[in-house]
Each structure stands twice: as structure tokens, then as C-alpha cells.
Design an enzyme around this catalytic site. Structure first.
Site, short mmCIF file in Angstrom:
data_model
loop_
_atom_site.label_atom_id
_atom_site.label_comp_id
_atom_site.label_asym_id
_atom_site.label_seq_id
_atom_site.Cartn_x
_atom_site.Cartn_y
_atom_site.Cartn_z
N ARG A 61 0.83 -1.30 0.14
CA ARG A 61 0.14 0.00 0.03
C ARG A 61 1.00 1.18 0.13
O ARG A 61 0.64 2.31 -0.59
CB ARG A 61 -0.99 0.06 1.24
CG ARG A 61 -1.80 1.08 1.28
CD ARG A 61 -3.00 0.96 2.39
NE ARG A 61 -3.77 1.97 2.38
CZ ARG A 61 -4.04 2.55 3.44
NH1 ARG A 61 -3.55 2.56 4.75
NH2 ARG A 61 -4.99 3.60 3.54
N HIS A 65 0.56 4.22 -2.76
CA HIS A 65 0.50 5.75 -2.24
C HIS A 65 1.83 6.53 -2.64
O HIS A 65 1.44 7.95 -3.07
CB HIS A 65 0.13 5.77 -0.80
CG HIS A 65 -1.28 5.27 -0.60
ND1 HIS A 65 -2.08 5.89 0.46
CD2 HIS A 65 -2.01 4.23 -0.94
CE1 HIS A 65 -3.16 5.26 0.42
NE2 HIS A 65 -3.17 4.48 -0.27
N ASN A 93 -3.13 8.86 4.45
CA ASN A 93 -2.15 8.08 4.71
C ASN A 93 -1.55 7.85 6.21
O ASN A 93 -0.72 7.18 6.52
CB ASN A 93 -1.01 8.72 4.16
CG ASN A 93 -0.57 8.39 2.67
OD1 ASN A 93 -1.41 7.59 2.09
ND2 ASN A 93 0.01 9.37 2.00
N HIS A 190 -5.89 -5.60 -2.94
CA HIS A 190 -7.00 -5.51 -1.99
C HIS A 190 -7.26 -6.89 -1.32
O HIS A 190 -7.88 -7.13 -0.67
CB HIS A 190 -8.20 -4.92 -2.37
CG HIS A 190 -8.10 -3.39 -2.57
ND1 HIS A 190 -9.09 -2.61 -3.08
CD2 HIS A 190 -7.27 -2.70 -2.11
CE1 HIS A 190 -8.79 -1.36 -3.08
NE2 HIS A 190 -7.61 -1.25 -2.37
#
Length: 318
Positions: A61, A65, A93, A190
Site C-alpha cells: 500500500r 500511495h 495516509n 486488496h
């Protein structure tokens, strides 16, 4: 377009992305300057995962990001300083974690090859290792990213949100040179990790003016989620795993979407147009097809680059 010309076109698109952002990446960038870098990073990620099984999801992740804001330039790793609030303290975040793992990897790499390997490359290696350790595919990470000098919390609003519909997702990805196939494949990340209530509460409370619950959400899952995430008095870090096998990288995410049991509006949205719905079905029925697409899309996403330097400390500019 024939498969070979389609592949050539996508390869050229990746190259144009790389060159338009400055630094050309290559698979042998550290061949002479730091040949053992990937083994060093893998060892650190493996050790960290033995102690905390949530590390792989966190690193994957973190890399997403990073790449979606200013390219994969490790801007997500910079600490806030003075009056500047950095990306890591932006709303989407605040739940990122395991930054210490990247610090440990950087320290181990610096001990062998000082001042050579960027934090952005270390994070890209770590994301790949996180997927492999979890049972997912491997790929050759393009190398030679540079670390950025700018990190602004305000820019994190450019990240695709879990509440996004298809047109918002499509725009977010296409702005970064990523296709609908990349969108569906990368959403498969995911399959790992945990979600707090805030990311899916829009589907289980006050969904719209006429319905409390999203009608596309399976009723049994809706009632389970309502139990975990009541409107009032919910536990501070309440939430649920992204899928039942949340530490295993597999294609169960796509099977859940087809059963209307995915968590986010943005997951459910993948069924809203024929092209993405077909890809969801393809990936649900073939783990091999998903793994191949995911690896290709990770190479493409991780090649969007920006930075200017090789940081000595991943949390601060030189």
C-alpha cells in the site's frame, strides 16, 4: 491490434512515461554499483514479516500511495518538518505503517553500498518482495528511480478513494498512464490487509436519500459490517480484513466482487462497465491470468518516476 503490437505499444507507453518524468529505468542499473541490493532488501522484508504478518500489506500500500503522488519518488517516506505537513500525515495516509522496515532496509543497503540506492527503489523492491512472500507473483523491478524533495499532505487528495465510482477511478488511473486493465489488476492488491470502518461506512450507513445500505452489498456482509462498525460508539481501530485470506496474495478478491461481497464502493464499481466486469471474471476464474496482469501492471505503475537525488535518510531530504 495484434498481441505483439499491443505489447509493443504498452512497452512504448511505459518508456514514454519514464522519459517524460526524466529518469530512464533499467533492470541492470545496480549491476556494478550494488549487485546484492535486492537480496539485502528481501532479507530485511522476510525478517520483518516473521515478526509482524501485517508488514507485506503495509509495504504494498505504501508503494501505491507513493507512486500515485509525484511518481514513485519516496515522497511518502518524508517526515513533516517545520510548517510543511508531509504526505504521510495526509488523511488517506495516516493509517500507513511499517516505515521502520524501509528504514531497516536502507540501513542494511547503506552498510554495503553507501550513497548508491534510492529509497524509492528500496520501496519498489520491498513491495515486490511483500507480494512474493505472501504467495503472489514475482517480477523484475525496473531500477534507477531518484528520491524527491517535495512532500505535501494536501496532494494526498489526489489518491483514488475507496468511495470512487468508475468514472473517477478511470480518470485517476488514466492521468497516470494506467489503463482499465491496470486498474482491475492493481485493485487486486486488496487481497492483502485490513480496512478501517471509515473506508466502507458509506455503504452501510445513510447510503443515499432513500436507502441506508448499498443495495449492491450482500445483505449478510452488510449486517456483519454494521456490527463491527456501528454508527455510534465504535471501537477506535475497528474494521475488518480485506478478504478472509488477508495475508495470502490470491485471486479471492475477484471471487468476492462477483458475490457482491467486496468491501469498497471502488471494488464494487469494477462490475459497473462491461470491460472491467469481464476482467474481474477472468481474474476470478484464473489465478495465473491475475498474477501475470498484476506483475505487468506493477512494472508499469512503478515506472512513473519523478525524484532528483539519492537520500541518505529516507525520512529527510539531503
Amino acid at each position: 491490434m495484434s498481441p505483439s503490437s499491443a505489447f509493443l505499444f504498452s512497452s512504448l507507453l511505459v518508456l514514454s512515461l519514464i522519459y517524460s518524468h526524466g529518469n530512464a529505468l533499467s533492470s541492470n542499473y545496480y549491476e556494478n554499483s550494488c549487485p546484492q541490493v535486492e537480496d539485502i532488501v528481501t532479507q530485511v522484508i522476510t525478517e520483518a514479516t516473521k515478526k509482524d504478518k501485517t508488514v507485506p500489506a503495509a509495504l504494498l500500500r505504501m508503494h501505491f500511495h507513493d507512486c500515485f503522488i509525484r511518481g514513485c519518488d519516496a515522497s511518502v517516506l518524508l517526515n513533516s518538518k517545520g510548517k510543511n505537513t508531509a504526505e504521510k500525515d495526509g488523511p488517506p495516509n495516516v493509517s500507513l505503517h511499517a516505515f521502520y522496515v524501509i528504514d531497516n532496509a536502507k540501513k542494511a543497503v547503506e552498510a554495503v553500498c553507501p550513497g548508491t540506492v534510492s529509497c524509492a527503489d528500496i520501496l519498489a523492491f520491498a513491495a515486490r518482495d511483500a507480494v512474493v512472500i505472501s504467495g503472489g507473483p514475482s517480477w523484475d523491478v525496473p531500477k534507477g528511480r531518484k528520491d524527491g524533495r517535495t512532500s505535501k499532505a494536501s496532494e494526498t487528495r489526489q489518491l483514488p478513494a475507496p468511495t470512487f465510482n468508475m468514472s473517477q477511478l478511470q480518470q485517476s488511473f488514466s492521468q497516470r498512464g494506467l489503463s482499465l486493465e491496470d486498474l482491475v489488476a492493481l485493485s487486486g492488491g486488496h487481497t492483502l490487509g485490513f480496512s478501517h470502518c471509515s473506508s466502507f461506512s458509506n455503504r452501510i450507513h445513510n447510503f443515499d436519500s432513500t436507502q441506508d445500505v448499498d443495495p449492491t452489498l450482500h445483505p449478510s456482509l452488510a449486517s456483519t459490517l454494521k456490527g463491527i462498525c456501528p454508527l455510534k460508539n465504535r471501537a477506535k481501530n475497528a474494521g475488518t480484513t480485506m478478504d478472509p485470506s488477508s495475508t495470502t496474495f490470491d485471486n479471492s478478491y475477484y471471487k468476492l466482487i462477483l458475490q457482491n461481497k467486496s468491501l469498497f464502493s471502488s471494488d464494487q464499481a469494477l462490475l459497473s462497465i462491461p470491460k472491467t466486469k469481464t476482467l474481474v471474471s477472468d481474474f476470478a476464474s484464473s489465478k495465473e491470468a491475475f498474477f501475470k496482469a498484476f506483475a505487468n501492471s506493477m512494472i508499469k505503475m512503478s515506472s512513473i518516476n519523478g525524484g532528483q537525488e539519492v537520500r541518505k535518510d529516507c525520512r529527510a531530504v539531503n
